[in-house]
Design a protein around this motif. Structure first.
Motif, PDB file in Angstrom:
ATOM      1  N   LYS A  64      10.198  12.454   0.719  1.00 42.28           N
ATOM      2  CA  LYS A  64      11.508  12.094   0.730  1.00 42.28           C
ATOM      3  C   LYS A  64      11.166  10.378   0.973  1.00 42.28           C
ATOM      4  O   LYS A  64      11.823  10.522   2.315  1.00 42.28           O
ATOM      5  CB  LYS A  64      12.476  12.695   0.896  1.00 42.28           C
ATOM      6  CG  LYS A  64      13.930  12.086   0.505  1.00 42.28           C
ATOM      7  CD  LYS A  64      15.543  13.553   0.768  1.00 42.28           C
ATOM      8  CE  LYS A  64      16.423  12.393   0.225  1.00 42.28           C
ATOM      9  NZ  LYS A  64      17.449  13.143   0.622  1.00 42.28           N
ATOM     10  N   GLY A  65      11.996   9.506   0.367  1.00 44.44           N
ATOM     11  CA  GLY A  65      12.162   7.803   1.254  1.00 44.44           C
ATOM     12  C   GLY A  65      10.560   7.250   1.222  1.00 44.44           C
ATOM     13  O   GLY A  65      10.633   6.587   2.407  1.00 44.44           O
ATOM     14  N   ARG A  66       9.189   7.879   1.312  1.00 43.31           N
ATOM     15  CA  ARG A  66       8.641   7.060   1.200  1.00 43.31           C
ATOM     16  C   ARG A  66       7.958   6.834   0.160  1.00 43.31           C
ATOM     17  O   ARG A  66       8.158   6.887  -0.558  1.00 43.31           O
ATOM     18  CB  ARG A  66       6.673   8.294   1.934  1.00 43.31           C
ATOM     19  CG  ARG A  66       7.592   9.700   2.689  1.00 43.31           C
ATOM     20  CD  ARG A  66       7.362   8.840   3.990  1.00 43.31           C
ATOM     21  NE  ARG A  66       6.128   8.769   4.669  1.00 43.31           N
ATOM     22  CZ  ARG A  66       5.436   9.507   5.327  1.00 43.31           C
ATOM     23  NH1 ARG A  66       6.162  10.649   5.350  1.00 43.31           N
ATOM     24  NH2 ARG A  66       3.672   8.651   5.506  1.00 43.31           N
ATOM     25  N   ASN A  67       6.472   5.169   0.637  1.00 46.83           N
ATOM     26  CA  ASN A  67       6.197   4.748  -0.422  1.00 46.83           C
ATOM     27  C   ASN A  67       4.926   5.596  -1.002  1.00 46.83           C
ATOM     28  O   ASN A  67       3.691   5.751  -0.877  1.00 46.83           O
ATOM     29  CB  ASN A  67       5.805   3.884   0.000  1.00 46.83           C
ATOM     30  CG  ASN A  67       5.209   2.586  -1.016  1.00 46.83           C
ATOM     31  OD1 ASN A  67       5.984   3.222  -2.431  1.00 46.83           O
ATOM     32  ND2 ASN A  67       4.395   1.549  -0.977  1.00 46.83           N
ATOM     33  N   SER A 112      13.462  16.295  -9.724  1.00 48.53           N
ATOM     34  CA  SER A 112      14.201  16.014  -7.876  1.00 48.53           C
ATOM     35  C   SER A 112      13.119  15.066  -7.737  1.00 48.53           C
ATOM     36  O   SER A 112      12.977  14.306  -6.677  1.00 48.53           O
ATOM     37  CB  SER A 112      13.950  16.961  -7.491  1.00 48.53           C
ATOM     38  OG  SER A 112      14.903  18.430  -8.185  1.00 48.53           O
ATOM     39  N   LEU A 113      11.655  15.425  -8.511  1.00 48.52           N
ATOM     40  CA  LEU A 113      10.424  14.592  -7.333  1.00 48.52           C
ATOM     41  C   LEU A 113      10.906  12.894  -8.030  1.00 48.52           C
ATOM     42  O   LEU A 113      10.248  12.011  -7.140  1.00 48.52           O
ATOM     43  CB  LEU A 113       9.426  14.755  -8.211  1.00 48.52           C
ATOM     44  CG  LEU A 113       8.188  15.980  -7.828  1.00 48.52           C
ATOM     45  CD1 LEU A 113       7.195  16.252  -8.587  1.00 48.52           C
ATOM     46  CD2 LEU A 113       7.995  15.418  -6.665  1.00 48.52           C
ATOM     47  N   THR A 114      11.105  12.880  -8.785  1.00 44.17           N
ATOM     48  CA  THR A 114      11.385  11.328  -9.615  1.00 44.17           C
ATOM     49  C   THR A 114      12.752  10.871  -8.471  1.00 44.17           C
ATOM     50  O   THR A 114      12.690   9.340  -8.851  1.00 44.17           O
ATOM     51  CB  THR A 114      11.983  11.165 -11.033  1.00 44.17           C
ATOM     52  OG1 THR A 114      12.520  11.978 -11.577  1.00 44.17           O
ATOM     53  CG2 THR A 114      10.320  11.379 -11.579  1.00 44.17           C
ATOM     54  N   PRO A 143       1.333  -1.198   0.039  1.00 48.51           N
ATOM     55  CA  PRO A 143      -0.129  -0.096  -0.455  1.00 48.51           C
ATOM     56  C   PRO A 143       0.928   1.235   0.144  1.00 48.51           C
ATOM     57  O   PRO A 143       1.860   1.009  -0.139  1.00 48.51           O
ATOM     58  CB  PRO A 143      -0.662   0.211   1.414  1.00 48.51           C
ATOM     59  CG  PRO A 143      -1.117  -1.999   1.513  1.00 48.51           C
ATOM     60  CD  PRO A 143       0.465  -2.616   1.205  1.00 48.51           C
ATOM     61  N   ILE A 144       0.555   2.123  -0.765  1.00 50.84           N
ATOM     62  CA  ILE A 144       1.235   4.171  -0.639  1.00 50.84           C
ATOM     63  C   ILE A 144       1.187   4.136   1.235  1.00 50.84           C
ATOM     64  O   ILE A 144      -0.385   3.572   1.420  1.00 50.84           O
ATOM     65  CB  ILE A 144       0.412   4.510  -1.521  1.00 50.84           C
ATOM     66  CG1 ILE A 144       0.985   4.054  -3.040  1.00 50.84           C
ATOM     67  CG2 ILE A 144       0.528   5.706  -1.405  1.00 50.84           C
ATOM     68  CD1 ILE A 144       0.463   5.094  -4.714  1.00 50.84           C
ATOM     69  N   ASP A 145       1.768   4.448   1.257  1.00 46.26           N
ATOM     70  CA  ASP A 145       1.574   5.248   2.599  1.00 46.26           C
ATOM     71  C   ASP A 145       1.156   7.192   3.090  1.00 46.26           C
ATOM     72  O   ASP A 145       1.350   7.506   3.680  1.00 46.26           O
ATOM     73  CB  ASP A 145       2.765   4.697   3.606  1.00 46.26           C
ATOM     74  CG  ASP A 145       4.243   5.402   3.172  1.00 46.26           C
ATOM     75  OD1 ASP A 145       4.479   4.409   3.535  1.00 46.26           O
ATOM     76  OD2 ASP A 145       4.272   6.045   2.844  1.00 46.26           O
ATOM     77  N   HIS A 181       9.810   7.803  -4.207  1.00 48.17           N
ATOM     78  CA  HIS A 181       8.367   7.522  -3.845  1.00 48.17           C
ATOM     79  C   HIS A 181       8.738   6.442  -5.104  1.00 48.17           C
ATOM     80  O   HIS A 181       9.266   6.814  -6.504  1.00 48.17           O
ATOM     81  CB  HIS A 181       7.889   8.420  -3.268  1.00 48.17           C
ATOM     82  CG  HIS A 181       7.722   9.827  -4.044  1.00 48.17           C
ATOM     83  ND1 HIS A 181       8.240  10.721  -4.751  1.00 48.17           N
ATOM     84  CD2 HIS A 181       6.733   9.935  -5.544  1.00 48.17           C
ATOM     85  CE1 HIS A 181       8.347  11.046  -5.461  1.00 48.17           C
ATOM     86  NE2 HIS A 181       7.028  11.021  -6.204  1.00 48.17           N
ATOM     87  N   ARG A 182       6.886   6.411  -5.365  1.00 44.78           N
ATOM     88  CA  ARG A 182       6.837   5.256  -6.113  1.00 44.78           C
ATOM     89  C   ARG A 182       6.842   5.664  -7.724  1.00 44.78           C
ATOM     90  O   ARG A 182       7.274   5.835  -7.893  1.00 44.78           O
ATOM     91  CB  ARG A 182       5.567   4.281  -6.147  1.00 44.78           C
ATOM     92  CG  ARG A 182       4.996   3.431  -6.475  1.00 44.78           C
ATOM     93  CD  ARG A 182       3.875   2.759  -6.507  1.00 44.78           C
ATOM     94  NE  ARG A 182       4.109   1.350  -4.877  1.00 44.78           N
ATOM     95  CZ  ARG A 182       2.800   0.804  -4.096  1.00 44.78           C
ATOM     96  NH1 ARG A 182       1.766   0.932  -5.434  1.00 44.78           N
ATOM     97  NH2 ARG A 182       2.976   0.765  -3.654  1.00 44.78           N
TER      98      ARG A 182
END
Length: 501
Positions: free
Chosen positions: A87-90, A136-138, A24-26, A142-143
Motif C-alpha cells: 500500500k502506497g509503495r511504488n 484489492s491489489l490494483t 525505480p521500483i522500491d 503500487h505500480r
C-alpha cells in the motif's frame, strides 16, 4: 493546425524515440501459494510448483513469502499482509497460486485445504475470491500486479450445472492475469516424476530469461504448453499493463532506435521468408518462440491455426462461440455496406465493400474507402494491399491468432507505392485495448477494441482504432487520423451499415 500536428506527433512519439525509464521500483514482493494436501482430492505438484516459483522469484530480486497447504485463515492472512506491504509503495507484486480453483457465477475462487464444501454455495464463504483479491491489489497504489493462477485443475466440488476450469476476466489497468489454461478447460497437474505441473514447468523456464518482457514471457509459455500438450492445454492471459515491463527490475523496456529496429526486422523477415510456405507446425512454433512480440509472429500464429486447428480441443465456456482464426474471416460474395465521414468533407457518404474472391490465404475485395481501390489481405486480416501500396510482409492490423485483451505486437513492413514503385519502411505497433459494446448503424455489437499506430520512413505518423469481432473480416467501426499530402492532419470515421452473406 501546427499545434494539432504537434499533439498528434507527441501521442505517437513512443514509436520512434527511446522511452524514458520510470522511477525505480522500491519494492518487489511475491506471495507464492501451493495447496496440495486436500483431504478428499489431493494434488501431486502444487507444493513443488510453489517452492520452485519462490526460488525463481528470489533470484530475480523479489521478497518472497511462500505458503504451503494453506487453510482458510492462513490464506486470508497471507493475502492481507501482501496488500499491507504494497500500500502506497511504488512496487511490483506477483501473486502465484497453484491448487484447486473453481468458478461460480463467473467469479473465480482459490480453495484452502480445510474447505468443507458440500454444495457449490459453500464455496463463496470458505474460499478466497480471486477477482476481489486482484481488485484489492490494483487499488493499493503500487505500480503493477501480476496474478498467476495455475489453478485450473478439475473442480472436485462441481455439480451437474458446473463446467471445468476458471472463468475469463479481463485484467484491470496496472495488472496482468495469467491462467494455466483457457477458460472452461482443465490444466495438467503432472505426475510425481515431473515434479511440476505442465504450465509451471514452462513458466520456470521463461523466468530464467529475466531480460525478457512480461508480455513475452506469457506469450512464450502459452505456445510452449500448447506445443507440449498437443493442443490439449492452451494457457491464457490478459494484460492491462500500460507498457512492457520485465521481471528482473520492473522498469519499462527501452525501445530500440531506428538502426536497431531495422536490423531486427531484417533478421525476422529473412527467417519468415524461409518458412512462410512450410507445412510443418514446428517451424512456426520456433518462430513465435524467437520473436514473440513480432508482427510477423502474428502471421506465424495465423498459419499455425490453419495447420493445427483440426486437432485442438475447443477452449470455450458453455454457451460461448470458439474463436477459429484458421477459418476464413472473409467469404467470397460477402458485401459490407459502409458509411464514411472525414474531416475534409461535409456530411458522410455510403459505399460498399465486396469480397471478390478467396484464394488460399488471400482475400481480395473492392472499394476499401469508397474510391474504387482494390484491396487484399490474408484471411486472418493482415494487409497485403490497400489499393495505394503493397506491404512485404503483410502488416498486422488485427491479431493473427486469438484475440486477448492486452495482446501486443510490433512490426515493420516494406511499403511499395503502386503508382510510382517507390519503397519505404513502415513501423507499426498494435494492441488489443478492451472489449466494448458499440452501437453503429448496423446494430449493437460486442467487440474488441484494437489500436494501431504507424510511422512511415518519410516521417508521417498515422493512427487507427478498430472495433472488430474475431469472426468478421471487416472492422465494424474504424476511427483514423493521418496527415494528407499537404501535411494537414485529417481524421475520419468508418462504420458498418449492413452486411450480406
Amino acid at each position: 493546425m501546427i499545434n494539432a500536428l504537434r499533439l498528434f506527433a507527441l501521442a505517437l512519439l513512443a514509436l520512434v524515440v527511446p522511452a524514458i525509464a520510470q522511477a525505480p521500483i522500491d519494492i518487489r514482493i511475491a506471495l507464492v501459494i501451493g495447496n496440495s494436501a486436500y483431504p478428499s482430492s489431493p494434488l501431486v505438484n502444487p507444493a513443488n510448483d510453489a517452492l520452485a516459483m519462490g526460488e525463481a522469484l528470489r533470484k530475480l530480486g523479489f521478497q518472497v513469502e511462500t505458503v504451503l497447504d494453506a487453510d482458510n485463515a492462513l490464506l486470508k492472512q497471507s493475502v492481507s499482509e501482501l496488500i499491507a506491504k504494497l500500500k502506497g509503495r511504488n512496487g511490483m507484486a506477483v501473486l502465484y497460486y497453484a491448487g484447486h480453483g473453481v468458478q461460480i457465477n463467473y467469479d473465480n475462487y482459490l480453495i484452502p485445504i480445510d474447505a468443507k464444501i458440500r454444495l457449490e454455495s459453500d464455496i463463496a464463504s470458505q474460499s478466497i475470491n480471486a477477482n476481489e483479491l486482484l481488485a484489492s491489489l490494483t487499488t493499493s497504489s503500487h505500480r503493477l500486479s501480476v496474478m498467476i493462477l495455475d489453478a485450473c485443475r478439475d473442480n472436485p466440488f462441481k455439480d451437474k450445472a458446473s463446467f471445468a476450469g476458471l472463468s475469463p476476466r479481463d485484467a484491470p489497468a496496472g495488472a496482468l492475469i495469467a491462467y494455466a489454461t483457457e477458460p472452461g478447460n482443465v490444466a495438467q497437474d503432472g505426475d510425481e516424476k515431473s515434479k511440476n505441473g505442465l504450465y509451471t514447468q514452462y513458466l520456470l523456464k521463461e523466468l530464467n530469461r529475466p531480460e525478457t518482457s512480461i508480455n513475452e514471457v506469457f506469450k512464450r509459455v502459452r505456445f510452449a504448453v500448447r506445443r507440449a500438450s498437443q493442443g490439449q492445454q492452451i494457457p491464457a492471459y490478459t494484460n492491462g499493463l500500460d507498457s512492457d515491463y520485465n521481471f528482473s527490475d520492473g522498469f519499462e523496456k527501452i525501445k530500440p532506435d531506428l538502426e536497431a529496429r531495422a536490423k531486427r526486422f531484417g533478421i525476422e523477415k529473412a527467417h519468415w521468408d524461409r518458412i512462410k510456405t512450410s507445412k510443418n507446425p514446428e517451424d512456426y512454433y520456433d518462430y513465435i518462440d524467437l520473436y514473440p512480440n513480432s508482427g510477423i509472429g502474428e502471421l506465424a500464429q495465423a498459419v499455425l491455426e490453419r495447420l493445427e486447428r483440426s486437432k485442438l480441443t475447443a477452449q470455450v465456456q458453455v454457451g460461448a462461440t470458439p474463436q477459429n482464426p484458421a477459418d476464413s474471416r472473409f467469404r467470397a460474395g460477402d458485401t459490407y455496406s459502409m458509411r464514411l465521414s472525414t474531416s475534409n468533407q461535409r456530411g458522410s457518404r455510403d459505399f460498399v465493400i465486396k469480397m471478390a474472391e478467396i484464394n488460399h490465404d488471400v482475400a481480395r475485395y473492392s472499394d476499401v474507402f469508397g474510391v474504387g481501390q482494390i484491396g487484399e489481405s490474408t484471411i486472418a486480416g493482415a494487409v497485403i494491399n490497400d489499393g495505394i501500396s503493397t506491404y512485404d510482409p503483410p502488416y498486422v492490423l488485427v491479431p493473427g491468432g486469438e484475440y486477448q485483451v492486452g495482446k501486443r505486437w510490433t512490426g515493420r513492413s516494406i511499403r511499395t507505392y503502386t503508382n510510382t514503385g517507390k519503397k519505404e519502411w513502415m513501423d507499426y505497433s498494435g494492441r488489443v485495448i478492451s472489449r466494448e459494446k458499440i452501437t453503429i448503424p448496423a446494430g449493437t455489437f460486442e467487440c474488441y477494441k484494437v489500436e494501431i499506430d504507424f510511422q512511415l520512413e518519410n516521417g508521417v505518423l498515422q493512427k487507427s482504432i478498430n472495433w472488430v469481432q474475431p469472426e468478421w473480416g471487416i472492422g465494424l467501426k474504424t476511427q483514423f487520423q493521418f496527415l494528407d499530402n499537404r501535411g494537414v492532419l485529417q481524421s475520419g470515421l468508418r462504420e458498418l451499415v449492413a452486411r450480406q452473406r
